[in-house]
Design an enzyme around this catalytic site. Structure first.
Site, short mmCIF file in Angstrom:
data_model
loop_
_atom_site.label_atom_id
_atom_site.label_comp_id
_atom_site.label_asym_id
_atom_site.label_seq_id
_atom_site.Cartn_x
_atom_site.Cartn_y
_atom_site.Cartn_z
N SER A 141 -4.67 -38.03 77.51
CA SER A 141 -4.22 -39.42 77.60
C SER A 141 -4.71 -40.02 78.90
CB SER A 141 -2.68 -39.47 77.56
OG SER A 141 -2.21 -40.76 77.86
N TYR A 153 5.64 -36.64 80.42
CA TYR A 153 4.48 -36.73 79.53
C TYR A 153 3.19 -36.71 80.35
CZ TYR A 153 1.23 -38.78 76.12
OH TYR A 153 0.17 -39.04 75.29
#
Length: 250
Positions: A141, A153
């Site tokens: 990401s 995350y």
């Protein structure tokens, strides 16, 4: 759209392939000639997804965090088709604030986003050595590159970028490449409510990205297909950012 046959004769496993980016990645690899194993936990959802893909596609339902299930799945793949390409797409996210996330929540995110992909790569590598071809693509990401909160995350995806580089060094002598694709804001099923209810997000992307829009899932799939093919044979240890210019646009 019709693609070439860059992956004719190759076998791929795509995790989290029942919907969203995983489904589009599986479809693109199949369109380019690969036999694709679609993975997820919901067997019926996988069957529906496979029915939408043209080609010799198979489903294999197992939880990537269940070690025994992974052992059984890879034994079956080895005995039936072998494996050339692994796409670690499945992941989890917890958008709560730092103060709200407990130790167990952090551990779960790390298990799904880091430990499981590492373990699947470890199990895939021997199968790739047997066939003389290997491509591992981890979906990370742009959270690894930017700081917008979401610490748990972000940590898991940044760690997976690090694993990508390390495995590239370790598996390079075997001719196995290991790369990552880091998507920006992608209009998947999971993000559609966000897109429809929060106009500020789209306005932000219009200002902040060079292309001024969300990505479509198939645009991420194209990057994965490149890295999985012979065209990406001299690319390894690299994280390919596919974000419409978000990270570099100021």
């Amino acid at each position: 759209m019709t693609w070439g046959a860059r992956l004719e004769g190759r076998v791929a496993l795509v995790t989290g392939a029942a919907r969203g980016m995983g489904f589009e990645i599986a479809r693109r690899l199949a369109d380019e000639g690969a036999t694709v194993w679609l993975n997820g936990r919901d067997a019926e959802a996988l069957r529906r997804a496979a029915a939408e893909i043209e080609g010799d596609d198979r489903t294999i339902a197992f939880d990537i965090c269940d070690e025994e299930a992974c052992i059984e799945a890879f034994a079956m793949i080895r005995s039936t088709t072998g494996l050339d390409i692994l796409v670690n797409n499945a992941g989890a996210r917890d958008r709560r604030t730092f103060d709200s996330i407990e130790r167990a929540d952090m551990a779960r995110l790390m298990e799904v986003n880091l430990v499981a992909p590492f373990d699947l790569a470890r199990r895939a590598a021997p199968l790739m050595r047997e066939r003389g071809y290997g491509r591992i693509v981890n979906i990370t990401s742009i959270a690894s590159e930017i700081a917008r909160g979401d610490a748990a995350y972000t940590a898991s995806k940044a760690a997976l970028d690090g694993v990508t580089r390390s495995l590239a060094a370790e598996l390079g002598p075997d001719g196995i490449t290991v790369n990552a694709v880091a998507p920006g804001f992608v209009l998947t099923e999971a993000n559609k409510d966000w897109f429809e209810k929060d106009g500020e997000v789209s306005e932000h992307l219009a200002r902040r990205t060079s292309l001024g829009r969300w990505a479509e899932p198939h645009e991420i799939a194209g990057a994965v297909a490149f890295l999985a093919s012979e065209d990406g044979s001299y690319v390894t240890g690299h994280t390919l950012v596919v974000d419409g210019g978000y990270v570099t646009h100021f």
